[in-house]
Design an enzyme around this catalytic site. Sequence first.
Site, PDB file in Angstrom:
ATOM      1  N   ASP A  30       0.824  -1.223   0.000  1.00 49.74           N
ATOM      2  CA  ASP A  30       0.000   0.000   0.000  1.00 49.74           C
ATOM      3  C   ASP A  30       0.858   1.273   0.000  1.00 49.74           C
ATOM      4  O   ASP A  30       0.422   2.317   0.480  1.00 49.74           O
ATOM      5  CB  ASP A  30      -0.952   0.034   1.211  1.00 49.74           C
ATOM      6  CG  ASP A  30      -1.785  -1.229   1.323  1.00 49.74           C
ATOM      7  OD1 ASP A  30      -2.370  -1.624   0.303  1.00 49.74           O
ATOM      8  OD2 ASP A  30      -1.828  -1.817   2.417  1.00 49.74           O
ATOM      9  N   GLU A  31       2.065   1.188  -0.573  1.00 51.80           N
ATOM     10  CA  GLU A  31       2.949   2.362  -0.557  1.00 51.80           C
ATOM     11  C   GLU A  31       2.674   3.337  -1.698  1.00 51.80           C
ATOM     12  O   GLU A  31       3.266   4.420  -1.742  1.00 51.80           O
ATOM     13  CB  GLU A  31       4.430   1.916  -0.645  1.00 51.80           C
ATOM     14  CG  GLU A  31       4.879   0.989   0.449  1.00 51.80           C
ATOM     15  CD  GLU A  31       4.821  -0.473   0.032  1.00 51.80           C
ATOM     16  OE1 GLU A  31       5.381  -1.316   0.749  1.00 51.80           O
ATOM     17  OE2 GLU A  31       4.204  -0.761  -1.024  1.00 51.80           O
ATOM     18  N   GLY A  32       1.816   2.964  -2.618  1.00 54.74           N
ATOM     19  CA  GLY A  32       1.568   3.820  -3.772  1.00 54.74           C
ATOM     20  C   GLY A  32       2.306   3.348  -5.013  1.00 54.74           C
ATOM     21  O   GLY A  32       2.637   4.146  -5.885  1.00 54.74           O
ATOM     22  N   LYS A  33       2.561   2.030  -5.093  1.00 51.07           N
ATOM     23  CA  LYS A  33       3.300   1.489  -6.237  1.00 51.07           C
ATOM     24  C   LYS A  33       2.557   1.709  -7.542  1.00 51.07           C
ATOM     25  O   LYS A  33       3.169   1.917  -8.581  1.00 51.07           O
ATOM     26  CB  LYS A  33       3.557  -0.008  -6.038  1.00 51.07           C
ATOM     27  CG  LYS A  33       4.521  -0.332  -4.905  1.00 51.07           C
ATOM     28  CD  LYS A  33       4.804  -1.826  -4.817  1.00 51.07           C
ATOM     29  CE  LYS A  33       3.594  -2.629  -4.404  1.00 51.07           C
ATOM     30  NZ  LYS A  33       3.103  -2.305  -3.040  1.00 51.07           N
ATOM     31  N   GLN A  79       2.485  -6.181  -2.950  1.00 50.51           N
ATOM     32  CA  GLN A  79       2.721  -6.155  -1.499  1.00 50.51           C
ATOM     33  C   GLN A  79       4.031  -5.404  -1.194  1.00 50.51           C
ATOM     34  O   GLN A  79       4.355  -4.460  -1.885  1.00 50.51           O
ATOM     35  CB  GLN A  79       2.722  -7.575  -0.923  1.00 50.51           C
ATOM     36  CG  GLN A  79       1.369  -8.263  -0.910  1.00 50.51           C
ATOM     37  CD  GLN A  79       1.095  -9.057  -2.155  1.00 50.51           C
ATOM     38  OE1 GLN A  79       1.956  -9.689  -2.728  1.00 50.51           O
ATOM     39  NE2 GLN A  79      -0.145  -9.030  -2.596  1.00 50.51           N
ATOM     40  N   ASN A  92      -4.801 -10.300  -4.774  1.00 46.76           N
ATOM     41  CA  ASN A  92      -4.850  -9.670  -3.457  1.00 46.76           C
ATOM     42  C   ASN A  92      -4.127  -8.328  -3.465  1.00 46.76           C
ATOM     43  O   ASN A  92      -4.257  -7.541  -2.543  1.00 46.76           O
ATOM     44  CB  ASN A  92      -4.228 -10.578  -2.397  1.00 46.76           C
ATOM     45  CG  ASN A  92      -2.807 -11.012  -2.730  1.00 46.76           C
ATOM     46  OD1 ASN A  92      -2.390 -10.992  -3.877  1.00 46.76           O
ATOM     47  ND2 ASN A  92      -2.067 -11.431  -1.716  1.00 46.76           N
ATOM     48  N   GLN A 149      -9.950  -0.772   6.611  1.00 39.03           N
ATOM     49  CA  GLN A 149      -9.205   0.408   7.041  1.00 39.03           C
ATOM     50  C   GLN A 149      -7.784   0.005   7.412  1.00 39.03           C
ATOM     51  O   GLN A 149      -7.556  -0.979   8.108  1.00 39.03           O
ATOM     52  CB  GLN A 149      -9.887   1.070   8.241  1.00 39.03           C
ATOM     53  CG  GLN A 149      -9.229   2.376   8.658  1.00 39.03           C
ATOM     54  CD  GLN A 149     -10.055   3.128   9.690  1.00 39.03           C
ATOM     55  OE1 GLN A 149     -11.148   2.708  10.035  1.00 39.03           O
ATOM     56  NE2 GLN A 149      -9.521   4.222  10.177  1.00 39.03           N
ATOM     57  N   GLY A 201      -3.559  -4.585  -4.558  1.00 47.10           N
ATOM     58  CA  GLY A 201      -4.463  -3.526  -4.996  1.00 47.10           C
ATOM     59  C   GLY A 201      -3.711  -2.269  -5.393  1.00 47.10           C
ATOM     60  O   GLY A 201      -2.892  -1.768  -4.629  1.00 47.10           O
ATOM     61  N   HIS A 202      -3.930  -1.789  -6.609  1.00 45.30           N
ATOM     62  CA  HIS A 202      -3.326  -0.534  -7.073  1.00 45.30           C
ATOM     63  C   HIS A 202      -4.441   0.416  -7.488  1.00 45.30           C
ATOM     64  O   HIS A 202      -5.326   0.043  -8.257  1.00 45.30           O
ATOM     65  CB  HIS A 202      -2.399  -0.771  -8.268  1.00 45.30           C
ATOM     66  CG  HIS A 202      -1.202  -1.603  -7.955  1.00 45.30           C
ATOM     67  ND1 HIS A 202      -0.588  -1.585  -6.729  1.00 45.30           N
ATOM     68  CD2 HIS A 202      -0.502  -2.474  -8.720  1.00 45.30           C
ATOM     69  CE1 HIS A 202       0.456  -2.412  -6.746  1.00 45.30           C
ATOM     70  NE2 HIS A 202       0.516  -2.973  -7.941  1.00 45.30           N
TER      71      HIS A 202
END
Length: 430
Positions: free
Chosen positions: A13-16, A224, A38, A304, A40-41
């Site tokens: 979830d780092e913004g890849k 991931q 699994n 969340q 998500g972008h």
Amino acid sequence: MANCAVIGAQWGDEGKGKIVDWLSARADVVVRFQGGHNAGHTLVIDGEVFKLSLLPSGIVREGKLSVIGNGVVIDPFAFKSEIERLGAQGVRITTVNLAVAENAALILPLHQELDGLREGAAGDSKIGTTKRGIGPAYEDKAGRRAIRVCDLRDTDSLGPKIDRLLTHHNALRVGFGVDPVDKDELLGQLKEIAGFILPFAVPVWRLLDDARRAGKRILFEGAQGVLLDVDHGTYPYVTSSNTVTGQAAGGAGVAPSQIGYVLGIVKAYTTRVGEGPFPTELLDETGQRLGERGHEFGTVTGRQRRCGWFDAALVRQSLKIAGVDGIALTKLDVLDGFEELKICTGYKIGGEVYDYLPAGMDAQAAAEPIYETLPGWSDSTVGARSWADLPAEAAKYVRRVEEMIECPVALVSTSPEREDVILVRDPFAD
């Protein structure tokens, strides 16, 4: 030729997605090399939001070839659904701009069911999976009983392969008190989906070798993050594949020497979805503020995300394990308006000080962060595209992060929009 691999350096979830999309303008081929749907972008392009789970982020760029490598486990039904959903948004996906490794293993409905059964029975010991069948599919791959994309070419020969698979799974299902898998129903589902996915199936290793010989630029996209790596992450609260740079070679079918520049994606604070240790987690108004400002909800699950201060000790550890050459610092704008900011420099565990997070579960759970406090800034960084656009304290924050993680900043992202990036070093530069 200069290639680039993009690796998440935290818990995902780092913004890849945005960074890969931005880099894909400079690439010819974009390759996913591990994980499944699994991952998500979220991409924001001219105000329109595109949510990807399985397809490479480059798929929204015209004229680029997107590739799903053999290291990815593929849910063929989710594959079809995602292509149709993007098609409804105007993204045309054909065999011209998308290829799938013929030797990739499939995620089947029974994998999702097993994932859910295990999590439901685990109680307080649950891992926090997305329940999409990723882990069980990788288990079957390692157990040499997986159904692969290429197996769908001859559905008449699938019977014995399904028998071998069900010998394992139906025994597990007995233990959970559920009915066995109906072989004929599963075979029918595979026959029905085969016609959709097979046109995309090719020897990806050869495709990428041809691209290399033609001098094309290849962008390798991970899912991931390093802290979810099955070997190097916060085990057992990890994913079921290797997420580090080395997996780009094995999961795409290329030589390690072809990976090129390694770009680590690092969020300007820290988040995590699901269970597991999180030394800098903030269970207060500050954590809630980070979550609200950063819109921290999982792209895939909608869960969340847990939020906390930037953990330089963990990121430094990740970057060394993954061999990162430079980082892309994302979501700097979320920190706008904080009077002061904290950065974790190490941990206290049982009276001792550590500058890294030990591997043991008990030590990780007991880790207390050691903080350094920095002044915040009141001016906005949103949309900044040069160092001159940043408030002085924001620039100092970035430079201090560089020092602590012992790795230079190559890019800074200052909003979800595609072009809001400060470029310090082009990862594709020769």
